[in-house]
Design a protein around this motif. Structure first.
Motif, PDB file in Angstrom:
ATOM      1  N   SER A  45       0.832  -1.211   0.000  1.00  0.00           N
ATOM      2  CA  SER A  45       0.000   0.000   0.000  1.00  0.00           C
ATOM      3  C   SER A  45       0.866   1.260   0.000  1.00  0.00           C
ATOM      4  CB  SER A  45      -0.935  -0.003   1.206  1.00  0.00           C
ATOM      5  OG  SER A  45      -0.200   0.100   2.421  1.00  0.00           O
ATOM      6  N   GLN A  49      -3.126  -2.644  -5.442  1.00  0.00           N
ATOM      7  CA  GLN A  49      -4.574  -2.735  -5.645  1.00  0.00           C
ATOM      8  C   GLN A  49      -4.993  -2.292  -7.050  1.00  0.00           C
ATOM      9  OE1 GLN A  49      -6.903  -4.163  -3.688  1.00  0.00           O
ATOM     10  NE2 GLN A  49      -5.105  -4.833  -2.534  1.00  0.00           N
ATOM     11  N   SER A  98      -6.990  -4.563  -9.695  1.00  0.00           N
ATOM     12  CA  SER A  98      -8.252  -4.103 -10.271  1.00  0.00           C
ATOM     13  C   SER A  98      -8.204  -4.146 -11.800  1.00  0.00           C
ATOM     14  CB  SER A  98      -8.549  -2.686  -9.784  1.00  0.00           C
ATOM     15  OG  SER A  98      -9.692  -2.176 -10.424  1.00  0.00           O
TER      16      SER A  98
END
Length: 423
Positions: free
Chosen positions: A218, A333, A337
Motif C-alpha cells: 500500500s 490494488q 483491479s
C-alpha cells in the motif's frame, strides 16, 4: 455417559463396518494392543446434532450465537474454532431444533463434505450437517478429535447416498473408537498437540508476514508507474512432466495454492499436459479468475523438477529489481483491479487475462524503492515460505505418528523423541 443421545430417530445399526486403525461402526473383533479397548462412543460421549433456523426469518440470523456450518469445518479442519462465518440469535435457537452445545464439543461433518472435524472453543450451535459429541469423563475431546482426524478417509466407508454421501445416524450411533485410559489419552495428546501448536504458530507467522507485505504494497502505490513488463522477465519454457513416469515432480497448481500455498509433490505421469518450468525462485501470478488473488512466491527444490500450471505467469525480476519489489508491484490494488477488468471469457468461473495484456498493466515503479524496504519485503517472503514448508514437514510427521500412537503400536516415549527432533 450411557447410551442416551439427543438425536432421536432410528436406533443404532447392529452391523459391523470395519474402519481404520481407531474407529469402526459396531465393535470389531480384531485384537487390541495392551491397554487399549474398543469402546462405543455412545458410552463415553453424548451424541448431538444440529439444525438450521428458518432462513425466512431474518431475525433468527446475525445474533451472538456462533453457528458452525460446512465452510467453518473445511476451512479449519483439525482446529479449535472460536468464531464462525454465520451466527444465529437466541430466538432462532428457540424456534428450531438447533441447540447451543458447550465448549470442547467435537463436530464432524457428515454430509456433502464428509470427514472434516473441528472443536468448539466456546458454546456454539451447528447445522444438521454435523454429528457432534459432548465428551464424558472417560474421553478427552482432543483425543476424539485426533481419532476422527486420523480416520477422515475411512469415514467415507460409513457413508451412503447417490447424490451426496452422508453418514446417517444409525451408523453414527454405532461408532466404536479404540481408546486407552484417560491418562494415556492425555499423554498422546501431549505429543500430537505439541506438533499442532507449532503448525498453528507457523500459520500465524506466515499470515503475519503477508499482512506486513500488503502494508508495504500500500505504501508503494503513490510511486510513479511503469508497465509491469519493464520490471520482469517471463519464463515461458514448458515441458511434459508425464514423460518422467513415476519420478516425483513439484507442481505449482491452483488447487495446491488454495490448499497450503506449497506445490503438490506428485508423480510426473499423473500430470497430463505441458506445464511451465519453474527453474528458479519466481513470482507466480494467476491469469485465471483474477478476482481471486493468487500471487505465489515459488521456491523450487533444487533437486527436483518444479512446474507451474499454465494458468500462472512465471515472473523473474529484471536486472536491478528484487523479488520482494516484484511482489509489492503485483499486489498493488490498482494492478489487481486492472487485471480483473482485462479478463475475458464467457463463464464467470473461467475468465482469463492474456499474458501480453498482463505485462502492459501499469504498476508502481518499485525500482525507486529504498534498498532497506526491498530487503524487508524479500525477507518477509522468505519467512512466510519457510514457515509453510516447516508446517508441511510437521504435518507429515503428525500424520505418520497418528495411526501408530492411536493403535498402540508406538508408545509415547518413542513418539516424544521423534517429535522433539522435529520441533
Amino acid at each position: 455417559m450411557g447410551t442416551d443421545t439427543r438425536t432421536g430417530g432410528r436406533q443404532a445399526t447392529s452391523g459391523v463396518i470395519a474402519g481404520g486403525a481407531a474407529i469402526a461402526v459396531g465393535k470389531p473383533s480384531t485384537p487390541t494392543a495392551e491397554g487399549f479397548r474398543w469402546a462405543a462412543l455412545a458410552e463415553v460421549a453424548r451424541l448431538e446434532t444440529g439444525h438450521t433456523p428458518s432462513r425466512r426469518h431474518p431475525e433468527y440470523w446475525g445474533g451472538d450465537v456462533p453457528w458452525v456450518g460446512i465452510k467453518d469445518a473445511t476451512a479449519n479442519h483439525g482446529r479449535t474454532i472460536n468464531s464462525t462465518v454465520q451466527t444465529v440469535t437466541h430466538e432462532g435457537i428457540a424456534n428450531s431444533s438447533a441447540r447451543v452445545l458447550p465448549a470442547n464439543t467435537v463436530c464432524l461433518s457428515r454430509t456433502a463434505s464428509v470427514g472434516y472435524v473441528v472443536v468448539m472453543g466456546v458454546p456454539m450451535a451447528t447445522s444438521q450437517d454435523f454429528v457432534n459429541w459432548v465428551c464424558g469423563p472417560d474421553l478427552d475431546h482432543l483425543y476424539l478429535k485426533f481419532v476422527l482426524q486420523l480416520e477422515r478417509s475411512t469415514l467415507l466407508r460409513f457413508a451412503s447416498g447417490t447424490t451426496h454421501q452422508t453418514i446417517y445416524f444409525p451408523e453414527a450411533k454405532a461408532f466404536h473408537a479404540l481408546l486407552p485410559n484417560l491418562a494415556e489419552q492425555r499423554r498422546i495428546i501431549g505429543v500430537l498437540g505439541s506438533i499442532d501448536d507449532k503448525i498453528e504458530s507457523n500459520r500465524r507467522r506466515a499470515e503475519g508476514a503477508e499482512q506486513l507485505l500488503d502494508l508495504l504494497a500500500s505504501g508503494v502505490a503513490s510511486m510513479g508507474s511503469v508497465p509491469l513488463g519493464e520490471l520482469v522477465e517471463v519464463d515461458r519454457k514448458s515441458c511434459s512432466p508425464a514423460a518422467l513416469g513415476e519420478t516425483l515432480v513439484d507442481h505449482f497448481s491452483l488447487p495446491a495454492f488454495d490448499a497450503d500455498r506449497l506445490p503438490a509433490r506428485t508423480e510426473g505421469e499423473s500430470i497430463k499436459s505441458n506445464k511451465l518450468v519453474v527453474a528458479t525462485e519466481s513470482v507466480l501470478v494467476s491469469r485465471l479468475n483474477p478476482s481471486t488473488n493468487r500471487t505465489w512466491f515459488a521456491v523450487p527444490d533444487g533437486g527436483r523438477l518444479a512446474v507451474a500450471s499454465t494458468e500462472f505467469m512465471v515472473l523473474r525480476p529484471a536486472a536491478g529489481v528484487g523479488f520482494g519489489s516484484i511482489w509489492l508491484a503485483v499486489r498493488d490494488q490498482l494492478f489487481r483491479s486492472e487485471l480483473g477488468q482485462r479478463a475475458t471469457g464467457t463463464s464467470g468461473s473461467h475468465q482469463r487475462v492474456r499474458p501480453a495484456d498482463v505485462l502492459t498493466i501499469e504498476v508502481p515503479d518499485v525500482r525507486a524503492l529504498p534498498a532497506a524496504e526491498q530487503d524487508e519485503a524479500q525477507g518477509l517472503l522468505r519467512l512466510a515460505h519457510q514457515a509453510r514448508s516447516e508446517s508441511r514437514t510437521l504435518a507429515e510427521l503428525r500424520d505418520a505418528l497418528l495411526p501408530e500412537l492411536l493403535s498402540g503400536r508406538l508408545r509415547v516415549p518413542e513418539a516424544e523423541e521423534l517429535a522433539e527432533v522435529a520441533t
